[in-house]
Write an enzyme that holds these catalytic residues in place. Structure first.
Site, PDB file in Angstrom:
ATOM      1  N   LYS A  53       0.839  -1.203   0.000  1.00 45.71           N
ATOM      2  CA  LYS A  53       0.000   0.000   0.000  1.00 45.71           C
ATOM      3  C   LYS A  53       0.874   1.253   0.000  1.00 45.71           C
ATOM      4  O   LYS A  53       0.603   2.211  -0.726  1.00 45.71           O
ATOM      5  CB  LYS A  53      -0.955  -0.024   1.210  1.00 45.71           C
ATOM      6  CG  LYS A  53      -2.077  -1.029   1.010  1.00 45.71           C
ATOM      7  CD  LYS A  53      -2.863  -1.361   2.260  1.00 45.71           C
ATOM      8  CE  LYS A  53      -3.822  -2.511   1.959  1.00 45.71           C
ATOM      9  NZ  LYS A  53      -4.540  -3.011   3.143  1.00 45.71           N
ATOM     10  N   GLN A  97      -4.933  -1.756   9.420  1.00 47.37           N
ATOM     11  CA  GLN A  97      -4.786  -3.079   8.797  1.00 47.37           C
ATOM     12  C   GLN A  97      -5.319  -4.178   9.720  1.00 47.37           C
ATOM     13  O   GLN A  97      -4.952  -4.244  10.890  1.00 47.37           O
ATOM     14  CB  GLN A  97      -3.295  -3.323   8.490  1.00 47.37           C
ATOM     15  CG  GLN A  97      -3.019  -4.616   7.751  1.00 47.37           C
ATOM     16  CD  GLN A  97      -3.616  -4.634   6.345  1.00 47.37           C
ATOM     17  OE1 GLN A  97      -3.483  -3.695   5.585  1.00 47.37           O
ATOM     18  NE2 GLN A  97      -4.301  -5.716   6.011  1.00 47.37           N
ATOM     19  N   ASP A 120     -11.533   2.415   3.604  1.00 47.64           N
ATOM     20  CA  ASP A 120     -11.875   0.995   3.448  1.00 47.64           C
ATOM     21  C   ASP A 120     -13.386   0.809   3.286  1.00 47.64           C
ATOM     22  O   ASP A 120     -13.845  -0.268   2.913  1.00 47.64           O
ATOM     23  CB  ASP A 120     -11.445   0.220   4.706  1.00 47.64           C
ATOM     24  CG  ASP A 120     -10.100  -0.470   4.537  1.00 47.64           C
ATOM     25  OD1 ASP A 120      -9.742  -0.774   3.384  1.00 47.64           O
ATOM     26  OD2 ASP A 120      -9.428  -0.709   5.559  1.00 47.64           O
TER      27      ASP A 120
END
Ligand code: NDP
Length: 284
Positions: A53, A97, A120
């Site tokens: 990422k 995460q 997200d």
């Protein structure tokens, strides 16, 4: 081999280059784009995802900050960081995460991320917006799958779509996005009776389970579009593989995503896209 392989690397590269152009255009207006990635503990898979990422951010010109916290981080410490990032104008998107160590309450952390920075799209407010079809962000993996389906030129409208898996991060939002695109959607899970018969009816089949070779060629309709979200280790070779038996299914499907090189790169590209969207919303 009958099926055409859907090249996730190529499709994701075109998404990333469009994102890079948008980032440049925003910078010319004095608007920076920033993503904060938070990782807790030392899960090796999470480390790889976070590195990928960060690399993708650098490629498209997005400023990124990484917060690598020790496994023993407390809930309050993590919440304090999230609150600080919520108020940091350099940061437009916040990604925590998963999985988090088991002593941490992931749901509470997600609930505390500002919905405007929830790139997200896991926050209940964003999930609700997706449900009613009025959304700012789409969850990265399902949105990437839709892009891959679109890249085949096959229309979703009116098609039988079967999603195997009903998680909050992949299966459920995937089904909702297909429904928004006027697919006729069936969701399968571990209690589904006769999975094979349901899969066989699918014009578009999305597997998001986490079981190597669950989907075999006998379960696939000839000509179907098969999207493999699964990321598993092949027990024999130790190599990365999906939920679909690629060798067999590629003999009957019309289109198929490989693992690796299918859905994975799309997830990261869509994260970049969401971060730009977040910057635009916050700088309206
Ligand atoms: P979860 O474990 O949260 O969900 C798995 C789903 O599969 C559940 O709904 C479960 O049913 C269902 N399931 C389990 N066994 C069967 C079975 N035998 N038949 C039918 N359904 C079954 O996983 P995720 O949704 O988080 O992830 C799924 C896969 O996708 C994983 O391999 C993950 O690594 C991968 N992934 C890949 C991404 C990418 O970018 N490529 C991103 C995110 C995930 P039930 O609900 O009944 O338990």
């Amino acid at each position: 081999m009958a099926a055409q392989i859907i090249d996730g690397k190529a499709v994701s590269a075109s998404v990333r280059s469009a994102v890079a152009e948008e980032v440049t255009a925003l910078k010319q207006k004095g608007i920076g784009v920033g993503l904060a990635v938070v990782i807790v503990g030392d899960d090796p898979a999470s480390r790889i995802y976070v590195n990928n990422k960060k690399k993708a951010c650098a490629e498209v010109g997005i400023y990124s900050e990484e917060y690598a916290l020790p496994a023993e981080t407390t809930q309050q410490e993590l919440l304090d960081l999230v609150h600080r990032l919520n108020n940091d104008p350099k940061i437009n998107g916040i990604l925590v995460q998963s999985p988090l160590p088991s002593h941490l309450d992931e749901n509470q952390i997600v609930a505390e991320i500002s919905p405007l920075k929830d790139v997200d799209a896991f926050h209940a407010q964003n999930v609700g917006k997706i449900m009613i079809g009025d959304f700012d962000f789409l969850p990265c993996t399902p949105a990437g799958c839709i892009h891959l389906i679109d890249s085949t030129g096959v229309s979703i409208e009116g098609k039988n779509c079967v999603v195997v898996g009903r998680s909050n991060i992949v299966g459920k939002p995937m089904a909702m996005l297909l429904l928004h695109r006027h697919g006729t959607v069936t969701i399968c899970h571990s209690r589904t009776r006769d999975l094979a018969a349901l899969c066989k009816q699918a014009d578009i089949l999305v597997a998001a389970v986490g079981r190597a070779k669950l989907i075999t060629k006998e379960m696939v309709k000839p000509g179907a579009v098969v999207i493999d979200v699964g990321m598993n280790r092949n027990p024999e070779t130790g190599k990365l593989c999906g939920d679909v038996d690629f060798e067999g299914v590629s003999q009957v499907a019309g289109y198929i995503t490989p693992v690796p090189g299918g859905v994975g790169p799309m997830t990261i590209a869509m994260l970049m896209k969401n971060t730009v969207t977040a910057a635009k919303i916050q700088n309206k």
